[in-house]
Scaffold this motif. Structure first.
Motif, PDB file in Angstrom:
ATOM      1  N   ASN A 136     -46.369  40.765 -16.951  1.00 21.99           N
ATOM      2  CA  ASN A 136     -47.738  40.777 -17.482  1.00 21.99           C
ATOM      3  C   ASN A 136     -48.704  41.438 -16.496  1.00 21.99           C
ATOM      4  O   ASN A 136     -49.919  41.376 -16.693  1.00 21.99           O
ATOM      5  N   ASP A 137     -48.144  42.057 -15.453  1.00 18.13           N
ATOM      6  CA  ASP A 137     -48.958  42.739 -14.446  1.00 18.13           C
ATOM      7  C   ASP A 137     -49.765  43.864 -15.101  1.00 18.13           C
ATOM      8  O   ASP A 137     -49.199  44.775 -15.713  1.00 18.13           O
ATOM      9  N   VAL A 138     -51.076  43.779 -14.965  1.00 16.41           N
ATOM     10  CA  VAL A 138     -51.985  44.740 -15.603  1.00 16.41           C
ATOM     11  C   VAL A 138     -51.731  46.154 -15.100  1.00 16.41           C
ATOM     12  O   VAL A 138     -51.718  47.114 -15.875  1.00 16.41           O
ATOM     13  N   TYR A 139     -51.514  46.292 -13.786  1.00  8.62           N
ATOM     14  CA  TYR A 139     -51.350  47.608 -13.172  1.00  8.62           C
ATOM     15  C   TYR A 139     -50.048  48.273 -13.598  1.00  8.62           C
ATOM     16  O   TYR A 139     -50.019  49.483 -13.847  1.00  8.62           O
TER      17      TYR A 139
ATOM     18  N   ARG B  38     -48.377  52.908 -19.742  1.00  8.76           N
ATOM     19  CA  ARG B  38     -49.140  53.672 -20.747  1.00  8.76           C
ATOM     20  C   ARG B  38     -49.317  55.126 -20.312  1.00  8.76           C
ATOM     21  O   ARG B  38     -49.177  56.052 -21.118  1.00  8.76           O
ATOM     22  N   LEU B  39     -49.584  55.328 -19.026  1.00  6.30           N
ATOM     23  CA  LEU B  39     -49.776  56.674 -18.477  1.00  6.30           C
ATOM     24  C   LEU B  39     -48.491  57.491 -18.541  1.00  6.30           C
ATOM     25  O   LEU B  39     -48.489  58.631 -19.030  1.00  6.30           O
TER      26      LEU B  39
ATOM     27  N   CYS C  51     -45.432  55.004  -3.987  1.00  4.43           N
ATOM     28  CA  CYS C  51     -44.643  53.809  -4.316  1.00  4.43           C
ATOM     29  C   CYS C  51     -45.511  52.780  -5.036  1.00  4.43           C
ATOM     30  O   CYS C  51     -46.732  52.913  -5.088  1.00  4.43           O
ATOM     31  N   LEU C  52     -44.858  51.751  -5.561  1.00  4.54           N
ATOM     32  CA  LEU C  52     -45.594  50.676  -6.246  1.00  4.54           C
ATOM     33  C   LEU C  52     -46.269  49.749  -5.249  1.00  4.54           C
ATOM     34  O   LEU C  52     -47.365  49.252  -5.484  1.00  4.54           O
TER      35      LEU C  52
ATOM     36  N   THR D 105     -50.713  56.344  -4.891  1.00  3.42           N
ATOM     37  CA  THR D 105     -50.279  55.535  -6.038  1.00  3.42           C
ATOM     38  C   THR D 105     -49.746  56.448  -7.140  1.00  3.42           C
ATOM     39  O   THR D 105     -49.923  57.666  -7.078  1.00  3.42           O
ATOM     40  N   PHE D 106     -49.157  55.848  -8.162  1.00  2.00           N
ATOM     41  CA  PHE D 106     -48.558  56.645  -9.236  1.00  2.00           C
ATOM     42  C   PHE D 106     -49.585  57.348 -10.121  1.00  2.00           C
ATOM     43  O   PHE D 106     -49.299  58.407 -10.675  1.00  2.00           O
TER      44      PHE D 106
END
Length: 200
Positions: free
Chosen positions: A35-38, A44-45, A115-116, A135-136
């Protein structure tokens, strides 16, 4: 009677359509369980990028974003530094965590990592050496098709739990037993005398 016979005939035609796939189900994840928003925003991206670009890179990133934490194994900066030799100017990409390694004396200059997650010590050492950690979403703007990137993956079977998989003590097995400590009194008799399994 005629109605019953017709009903029976229609029932016989029903069943599993083996040509269309039968009972086989899709085993890979199609979305993350977290459920992590990021993570969900990154999904989605990269779902958009994998659909709108022909690059296989985006499809791989998306698939790895779906994975569980066990399958997104961490990687140390020493390992990344070793594999990035001769690949200067490229960005190291890891869908997972990057950790510090005190055994690495000098961090290579201008090391670029995406990386994450990264440990604070590892980030400080990379930045001090003139490198960067992105970041990604920054990577998506910089390299939407994965150009000038090197995709990495941590070792999944180095976990402590994996060492215990299998039957410990069986001839030919290298499984680690769950013992309180290592010594003469703790699970050392098997294979030494007939009263405990067998004798070599």
């Amino acid at each position: 009677r005629r109605e019953k016979k017709a009903h029976r005939e229609t029932n016989n035609t029903m069943g599993i359509d083996l040509v269309a796939g039968g009972k086989t189900k899709q085993k890979t994840r199609t979305s993350p369980k977290t459920n992590d928003v990021y993570i969900n925003l990154l999904v989605r991206l990269y779902r958009f990028l994998s659909r709108r670009t022909d690059a296989k890179f985006n499809k791989i990133i998306l698939k790895r974003l779906f994975m569980s934490r066990i399958n997104r194994a961490p990687m140390s900066i020493s390992r990344i530094a070793r594999f990035m030799k001769g690949k200067e100017g490229k960005t190291a990409v890891l869908v997972g965590s990057v950790t510090n390694d005190v055994r690495l004396v000098t961090v290579p200059a201008k090391l670029s990592i995406c990386c994450l997650r990264i440990s604070e010590a590892a980030r400080a050492r990379i930045v001090k050496a003139g490198g960067e950690v992105i970041t990604f979403d920054q990577l998506a703007l910089r390299a939407p098709t994965g150009k000038n990137t090197v995709l990495f993956r941590g070792k999944r079977n180095t976990r402590e739990a994996v060492k215990h998989f299998g039957a410990a003590g069986v001839p030919g097995s290298h499984a680690k037993p769950y013992t309180r400590s290592k010594g003469r009194k703790f699970e050392q008799a098997r294979g030494r005398r007939k009263s405990c399994g067998y004798r070599k």
